[in-house]
Motif scaffolding. Structure first.
Motif, PDB file in Angstrom:
ATOM      1  N   ASN A  95       0.848  -1.188   0.000  1.00  0.00           N
ATOM      2  CA  ASN A  95       0.000   0.000   0.000  1.00  0.00           C
ATOM      3  C   ASN A  95       0.883   1.237   0.000  1.00  0.00           C
ATOM      4  O   ASN A  95       1.488   1.597   1.007  1.00  0.00           O
ATOM      5  N   SER A  96       0.930   1.887  -1.161  1.00  0.00           N
ATOM      6  CA  SER A  96       1.726   3.111  -1.297  1.00  0.00           C
ATOM      7  C   SER A  96       0.848   4.343  -1.463  1.00  0.00           C
ATOM      8  O   SER A  96       1.366   5.440  -1.700  1.00  0.00           O
ATOM      9  N   ALA A  97      -0.461   4.180  -1.336  1.00  0.00           N
ATOM     10  CA  ALA A  97      -1.347   5.336  -1.447  1.00  0.00           C
ATOM     11  C   ALA A  97      -1.132   6.254  -0.248  1.00  0.00           C
ATOM     12  O   ALA A  97      -1.096   5.802   0.895  1.00  0.00           O
ATOM     13  N   GLY A  98      -0.975   7.534  -0.506  1.00  0.00           N
ATOM     14  CA  GLY A  98      -0.755   8.464   0.598  1.00  0.00           C
ATOM     15  C   GLY A  98      -0.907   9.899   0.140  1.00  0.00           C
ATOM     16  O   GLY A  98      -0.902  10.194  -1.066  1.00  0.00           O
ATOM     17  N   THR A  99      -1.029  10.783   1.112  1.00  0.00           N
ATOM     18  CA  THR A  99      -1.145  12.202   0.799  1.00  0.00           C
ATOM     19  C   THR A  99      -0.520  13.011   1.925  1.00  0.00           C
ATOM     20  O   THR A  99      -0.202  12.472   2.990  1.00  0.00           O
ATOM     21  N   ALA A 100      -0.338  14.293   1.681  1.00  0.00           N
ATOM     22  CA  ALA A 100       0.245  15.177   2.693  1.00  0.00           C
ATOM     23  C   ALA A 100      -0.325  16.577   2.525  1.00  0.00           C
ATOM     24  O   ALA A 100      -0.485  17.058   1.396  1.00  0.00           O
ATOM     25  N   SER A 115      -8.668  14.679   5.547  1.00  0.00           N
ATOM     26  CA  SER A 115      -8.212  14.154   4.270  1.00  0.00           C
ATOM     27  C   SER A 115      -6.969  13.279   4.435  1.00  0.00           C
ATOM     28  O   SER A 115      -6.891  12.172   3.885  1.00  0.00           O
ATOM     29  N   VAL A 116      -5.994  13.766   5.207  1.00  0.00           N
ATOM     30  CA  VAL A 116      -4.768  12.994   5.436  1.00  0.00           C
ATOM     31  C   VAL A 116      -5.080  11.718   6.201  1.00  0.00           C
ATOM     32  O   VAL A 116      -4.586  10.635   5.864  1.00  0.00           O
ATOM     33  N   TRP A 121      -4.221   6.620   6.920  1.00  0.00           N
ATOM     34  CA  TRP A 121      -4.439   5.706   8.042  1.00  0.00           C
ATOM     35  C   TRP A 121      -5.707   4.876   7.861  1.00  0.00           C
ATOM     36  O   TRP A 121      -5.668   3.647   7.816  1.00  0.00           O
ATOM     37  N   ARG A 122      -6.837   5.548   7.732  1.00  0.00           N
ATOM     38  CA  ARG A 122      -8.116   4.835   7.642  1.00  0.00           C
ATOM     39  C   ARG A 122      -8.134   3.870   6.460  1.00  0.00           C
ATOM     40  O   ARG A 122      -8.475   2.684   6.607  1.00  0.00           O
ATOM     41  N   ALA A 123      -7.779   4.365   5.279  1.00  0.00           N
ATOM     42  CA  ALA A 123      -7.776   3.502   4.097  1.00  0.00           C
ATOM     43  C   ALA A 123      -6.742   2.398   4.211  1.00  0.00           C
ATOM     44  O   ALA A 123      -6.975   1.266   3.770  1.00  0.00           O
TER      45      ALA A 123
END
Length: 257
Positions: A95-100, A115-116, A121-123
């Motif tokens: 799992n490499s999905a991420g945001t900042a 959103s972060v 975390w949740r996803a």
């Protein structure tokens, strides 16, 4: 001692295994998908953008790898469950999905926090659980790797929300590793330092911030996607058969002190 009695290095090859990589359309996720395919895995590349995923699948195929694409929004838990649940179980999940959304803690907006948290975390929690459910039903174990961050082990200026989400991943990983160990499912994180990706372009556009980063990295350079690819293959392979519930820091010595 005869040569025949020497221990044998476990294989890093992934032939015959199925891998799911989220966030596979760019950055570290793209590198993970390419690395797993080069090691012999059949890779299902997931992200939101169908066109970019199609380009990734074509590129992997051109190199002799096996890949296919599936588009969904990992933050939409129902859509994610429908997508993953409809697929054959996986041996590997990266799992490499991420945001900042960086900024001073005193100026954090609720929308940015949510959103972060929703993606980082949740996803991550619910997608790992969905993949693990398939692994458990099939009964032959597997490897789950989440791309976390060195900020899951330290703090950083303007990164209270991001660091919190990555610290949460580290705790989540330990708990899942304990819970799923009886099913031979290994759960680990990879924790990179600053890597040159589309997500970090804004940071590296600031000369002062870039100088601060390179001073903190003891090896004296920022990371490249290629620095992460070997670690992904390692944790997915039999070479890491006794590794679970921990993090692999690829930080150039940032967190060493």
């Amino acid at each position: 001692m005869t040569p025949a009695s020497l221990p044998r290095t476990p294989s890093f090859r992934l032939d015959g295994r199925r891998a799911l990589v989220t966030g596979a359309s760019s950055g570290i996720g793209l590198g993970a998908a390419a690395a797993l395919a080069a090691a012999g895995a059949h890779v299902v590349c997931a992200a939101r953008g169908r066109e970019r995923l199609a380009d990734v699948v074509r590129a992997i195929g051109a190199e002799g790898g096996k890949a296919e694409a599936i588009a969904f929004d990992i933050a939409d838990i129902a859509a994610m469950r429908d997508a993953i649940g409809g697929l054959e179980p996986f041996d590997i999940y990266v799992n490499s999905a991420g945001t900042a959304r960086h900024g001073p803690a005193l100026e954090t907006q609720v929308a940015d926090f949510d959103s972060v948290s929703a993606i980082n975390w949740r996803a991550a929690h619910f997608s790992a659980a969905e993949v693990a459910r398939g692994m458990i039903a099939r009964g032959r174990g597997g490897s789950i790797v989440t791309i976390s961050s060195q900020m899951g082990h330290v703090g950083g200026v303007d990164r209270s929300v991001y660091a919190a989400s990555k610290h949460a991943l580290e705790g989540m990983t330990k708990a899942m590793a304990i819970e799923w160990a009886p099913h031979a499912i290994r759960v680990n994180t990879i924790c990179p330092t600053f890597i040159r990706t589309p997500l970090t372009e804004q940071t590296f556009a600031n000369p002062e911030r870039t100088r601060w980063i390179t001073e903190k990295i003891k090896l004296g350079r920022v990371g490249e996607i290629e620095d992460i690819m070997g670690a992904v293959v390692f944790l997915a392979s039999d070479a890491a058969a006794l590794i679970t519930g921990t993090s692999l820091l690829i930080d150039g010595g940032w967190t060493a002190g």
